[in-house]
Design an enzyme around this catalytic site. Structure first.
Site, PDB file in Angstrom:
ATOM      1  N   GLU A  42      29.767  47.520  41.792  1.00 30.72           N
ATOM      2  CA  GLU A  42      29.446  46.545  40.319  1.00 30.72           C
ATOM      3  C   GLU A  42      30.659  45.482  40.298  1.00 30.72           C
ATOM      4  O   GLU A  42      30.383  44.347  39.841  1.00 30.72           O
ATOM      5  CB  GLU A  42      29.509  47.350  39.404  1.00 30.72           C
ATOM      6  CG  GLU A  42      28.967  46.735  38.231  1.00 30.72           C
ATOM      7  CD  GLU A  42      29.948  45.913  37.170  1.00 30.72           C
ATOM      8  OE1 GLU A  42      29.706  45.087  36.568  1.00 30.72           O
ATOM      9  OE2 GLU A  42      31.103  46.405  37.354  1.00 30.72           O
ATOM     10  N   GLU A  43      31.807  45.924  40.787  1.00 34.09           N
ATOM     11  CA  GLU A  43      32.895  44.781  40.443  1.00 34.09           C
ATOM     12  C   GLU A  43      33.041  43.717  41.176  1.00 34.09           C
ATOM     13  O   GLU A  43      33.851  42.623  41.068  1.00 34.09           O
ATOM     14  CB  GLU A  43      34.349  45.890  40.479  1.00 34.09           C
ATOM     15  CG  GLU A  43      34.306  46.680  39.609  1.00 34.09           C
ATOM     16  CD  GLU A  43      34.622  46.448  38.030  1.00 34.09           C
ATOM     17  OE1 GLU A  43      34.793  45.215  37.741  1.00 34.09           O
ATOM     18  OE2 GLU A  43      34.847  47.331  37.291  1.00 34.09           O
ATOM     19  N   HIS A  69      40.183  47.586  32.761  1.00 31.81           N
ATOM     20  CA  HIS A  69      40.678  46.704  33.806  1.00 31.81           C
ATOM     21  C   HIS A  69      42.367  46.815  33.370  1.00 31.81           C
ATOM     22  O   HIS A  69      42.940  45.925  33.975  1.00 31.81           O
ATOM     23  CB  HIS A  69      40.080  45.252  33.974  1.00 31.81           C
ATOM     24  CG  HIS A  69      38.929  45.394  34.400  1.00 31.81           C
ATOM     25  ND1 HIS A  69      38.440  44.285  35.092  1.00 31.81           N
ATOM     26  CD2 HIS A  69      37.749  46.155  34.290  1.00 31.81           C
ATOM     27  CE1 HIS A  69      36.977  44.301  35.622  1.00 31.81           C
ATOM     28  NE2 HIS A  69      36.690  45.662  34.880  1.00 31.81           N
ATOM     29  N   ASP A  93      32.283  52.266  41.791  1.00 29.77           N
ATOM     30  CA  ASP A  93      33.338  51.524  42.492  1.00 29.77           C
ATOM     31  C   ASP A  93      34.519  51.566  41.773  1.00 29.77           C
ATOM     32  O   ASP A  93      34.642  51.629  40.329  1.00 29.77           O
ATOM     33  CB  ASP A  93      33.115  50.204  43.236  1.00 29.77           C
ATOM     34  CG  ASP A  93      32.348  49.525  41.890  1.00 29.77           C
ATOM     35  OD1 ASP A  93      31.856  49.840  41.080  1.00 29.77           O
ATOM     36  OD2 ASP A  93      32.672  48.090  42.111  1.00 29.77           O
TER      37      ASP A  93
END
Length: 388
Positions: free
Chosen positions: A136-137, A362, A78
């Site tokens: 996962e995020e 990020h 993702d």
């Protein structure tokens, strides 16, 4: 198996997979096209493939022998709600969404590993499960749903890689014990009685109470938790008011808690509840606390780390160094796999200052030195082919 030859021969294809995914990112729990793309890359291999495992996940089994143990390898796929600022040919084509954490690389490495191991199936000493994981995020995390759906059924060990812009390209970073912290979230609602800013005596000010709340939260790690243990309590949001001369009725404080040990997590939660009660008595407000547990801490198994190091300690081609690295207070839902079976989560460096791939994860300019993917695939191949 000539690992160097195998990896080199598939490097351009691996880059193409990674760049396709980078151009077409999808957010957590929305990875409809991504899961189809992954399936198309592995559908012709001698794998037993299950689709939509626990959501958008895929499980692909390379069965060698009933007499062998089974090792699972996991990649997430993702992306994040970030607008990419890189000026590259494979820049995200989806406005406001990008692969800013390397999940595109994780998936490209695992697809490449699946191709190479499938071509050498009869020479392998173990069965292999390839886990392609969504979400996962974002809580509750794709790993949780996949584990509940039985993705680890019959699996004896599980391993996962995360690329890292902190470490130079090709470095393998391992950690014994805890690797990532439990990542929790909290939200306080402080309710008072609004009024005129010139007449505070006629109001109950939730802003002042919240200011005290934030100060008290900072004492949890410094004055409650054993200094030999780790805890982070961060108030990241403080929202109140609509005008300079109005005392609002509501103030809200939100943040995150990071811990490793369960007893420390419980201690922090108890103290936060005590602060909530004390705030009500001290300031006359009503205070509500919502505490949401996130991913558990990632706890590597010593035996699994030993196996990784034994498999990669000599004769490597693309792994430039092997270093023990510090644990991280960041969260990672690989923890759900490790709660079920032994395993290890480790890093592969992709930082190259000359290529400007040293931005943190990020960040809107995050990118990787793609040469690091060679080391990732090599680590998987050596782990599987040398498994004992």
């Amino acid at each position: 198996m000539d690992i160097k030859k195998e990896v080199e021969s598939r490097y351009e294809e691996m880059k193409a997979v990674r760049r396709h995914m980078h151009r077409h990112p999808e957010l957590s729990f929305q990875e409809t096209n991504t899961k189809k793309y992954i399936y198309d890359q592995i559908k012709d291999l001698p794998l037993d493939i299950e689709k939509d495992v626990g959501g958008n996940g895929l499980r692909a089994m390379l069965h060698v022998s009933d007499d062998f143990k089974t090792v699972a390898l996991r990649a997430d796929f993702d992306a994040l709600p970030i607008r990419e600022e890189n000026d590259v040919a494979y820049k995200s084509e989806v406005e406001g969404v990008m692969h800013a954490c390397g999940h595109d690389a994780h998936t490209a490495m695992l697809i490449t590993t699946a191709h190479i191991l499938s071509a050498h199936k009869n020479a392998l000493p173990v069965n292999v499960v390839f886990i392609f994981q969504h979400a996962e995020e974002q809580l509750p995390g794709g790993a949780k749903g996949m584990v509940e759906a039985g993705v680890l059924e019959g699996v004896d060990y599980v391993y996962g890689i995360h690329v890292s812009s902190k470490y130079p390209t090709g470095m393998l970073g391992y950690t014994y014990g805890y690797k990532h912290a439990a990542a929790d979230a909290f939200h306080y609602k402080v309710i008072g009685r609004g009024g005129h800013g010139a007449e505070p005596h006629a109001a109950i000010d939730p802003v002042v109470a919240s200011a005290s709340l934030i100060q008290q939260l900072q004492t949890i790690a410094s004055r409650t938790v054993d200094p030999l243990k780790s805890a982070v309590v961060t108030a990241g949001m403080f929202n109140a008011g609509s005008a300079f001369n109005i005392i609002p009725t509501l103030s809200e404080v939100s943040g995150t808690v990071r811990t490793f040990e369960k007893d420390v997590q419980d201690q922090v939660m108890d103290r936060m509840e005590g602060i909530r009660k004390g705030l009500e008595e001290s300031y006359g407000v009503k205070c509500e606390l919502e505490y949401n547990k996130g991913y558990p801490a990632v706890l590597n198994t010593d035996e699994a780390v030993d196996g990784l190091l034994e498999a990669t300690e000599t004769g490597t081609d693309f792994i430039t160094s092997i270093e023990e690295v510090e644990l991280s207070m960041g969260g990672e839902d690989f923890s759900y796999y490790l709660e079920k079976v032994p395993g290890a989560f480790f890093n592969i460096g992709t930082m190259n200052k000359a290529l400007e791939t040293d931005y943190p994860h990020h960040h809107p300019r995050f990118d990787i030195d793609e040469a690091g993917m060679k080391a990732g695939v090599e680590s998987y191949l050596r782990l599987i082919t040398n498994f004992r």
